[in-house]
Design a protein around this motif. Structure first.
Motif, PDB file in Angstrom:
ATOM      1  N   ARG A  14       0.893  -1.470   0.365  1.00 25.31           N
ATOM      2  CA  ARG A  14       0.475   0.358   0.501  1.00 25.31           C
ATOM      3  C   ARG A  14       0.218   0.931  -0.176  1.00 25.31           C
ATOM      4  O   ARG A  14       0.791   2.893  -0.620  1.00 25.31           O
ATOM      5  CB  ARG A  14      -1.289  -0.278   1.279  1.00 25.31           C
ATOM      6  N   LEU A  15       1.932   1.491   0.331  1.00 26.80           N
ATOM      7  CA  LEU A  15       2.761   2.494   0.559  1.00 26.80           C
ATOM      8  C   LEU A  15       3.281   2.905  -0.815  1.00 26.80           C
ATOM      9  O   LEU A  15       3.482   3.488  -1.249  1.00 26.80           O
ATOM     10  CB  LEU A  15       3.963   2.279   1.256  1.00 26.80           C
ATOM     11  N   ASN A  16       3.680   1.456  -1.253  1.00 28.74           N
ATOM     12  CA  ASN A  16       4.234   1.744  -3.007  1.00 28.74           C
ATOM     13  C   ASN A  16       3.082   1.796  -3.701  1.00 28.74           C
ATOM     14  O   ASN A  16       2.792   2.985  -4.673  1.00 28.74           O
ATOM     15  CB  ASN A  16       4.458   0.632  -3.653  1.00 28.74           C
ATOM     16  N   THR A  17       1.812   2.111  -3.762  1.00 27.21           N
ATOM     17  CA  THR A  17       0.372   2.042  -3.973  1.00 27.21           C
ATOM     18  C   THR A  17       0.074   3.993  -3.741  1.00 27.21           C
ATOM     19  O   THR A  17       0.006   4.625  -4.916  1.00 27.21           O
ATOM     20  CB  THR A  17      -0.574   1.369  -3.828  1.00 27.21           C
ATOM     21  N   VAL A  18       0.682   3.755  -2.391  1.00 31.04           N
ATOM     22  CA  VAL A  18       0.435   5.426  -2.728  1.00 31.04           C
ATOM     23  C   VAL A  18       1.263   6.039  -3.412  1.00 31.04           C
ATOM     24  O   VAL A  18       0.827   7.753  -3.757  1.00 31.04           O
ATOM     25  CB  VAL A  18       0.389   5.676  -0.595  1.00 31.04           C
ATOM     26  N   GLN A  19       2.790   5.538  -2.874  1.00 32.98           N
ATOM     27  CA  GLN A  19       3.953   6.554  -3.818  1.00 32.98           C
ATOM     28  C   GLN A  19       3.142   6.959  -5.247  1.00 32.98           C
ATOM     29  O   GLN A  19       2.964   8.155  -5.621  1.00 32.98           O
ATOM     30  CB  GLN A  19       5.043   6.410  -3.797  1.00 32.98           C
ATOM     31  N   VAL A  20       2.692   5.757  -6.321  1.00 30.15           N
ATOM     32  CA  VAL A  20       2.554   6.058  -7.341  1.00 30.15           C
ATOM     33  C   VAL A  20       1.496   6.891  -7.551  1.00 30.15           C
ATOM     34  O   VAL A  20       0.925   7.678  -8.427  1.00 30.15           O
ATOM     35  CB  VAL A  20       2.175   3.905  -8.117  1.00 30.15           C
ATOM     36  N   LEU A  21      -0.202   7.294  -7.283  1.00 30.38           N
ATOM     37  CA  LEU A  21      -0.993   7.720  -6.810  1.00 30.38           C
ATOM     38  C   LEU A  21      -0.561   9.079  -6.672  1.00 30.38           C
ATOM     39  O   LEU A  21      -0.588  10.378  -7.774  1.00 30.38           O
ATOM     40  CB  LEU A  21      -1.911   7.264  -6.118  1.00 30.38           C
TER      41      LEU A  21
END
Length: 81
Positions: free
Chosen positions: A20-27
């Motif tokens: 989820r941390l990676n997802t937040v970064q991409v978003l």
């Protein structure tokens, strides 16, 4: 056995949190790119409504990440601020 279960659960939480941390970064990068294109041509690829929905998703994921981090810290017996 109880220790193995706790260790496995801790790893699962850490893996989920990392994803989820990676997802937040991409978003966040998508939102930043969109904001940078506002003044340019052809213009933003997200309208205001879609950008707002994306920001809400980032906020939700960030809050969820914070909750999971606190849970991981508690399981790992890390000091919390």
């Amino acid at each position: 056995m109880n220790s193995d279960l706790e260790h496995r659960r801790l790893h699962e939480l850490v893996d989920r949190l990392e994803s989820r941390l990676n997802t937040v970064q991409v978003l966040a990068e998508v939102i930043l790119d969109n904001a940078a294109m506002r003044e340019g041509i052809p213009g933003p690829y997200l309208d205001d409504v879609r950008e707002a929905a994306l920001m809400e998703a980032v906020i939700h994921l960030s809050r969820s990440n914070q909750e999971d981090f606190q849970h991981v810290a508690k399981l790992a017996q890390l000091p919390l601020r």
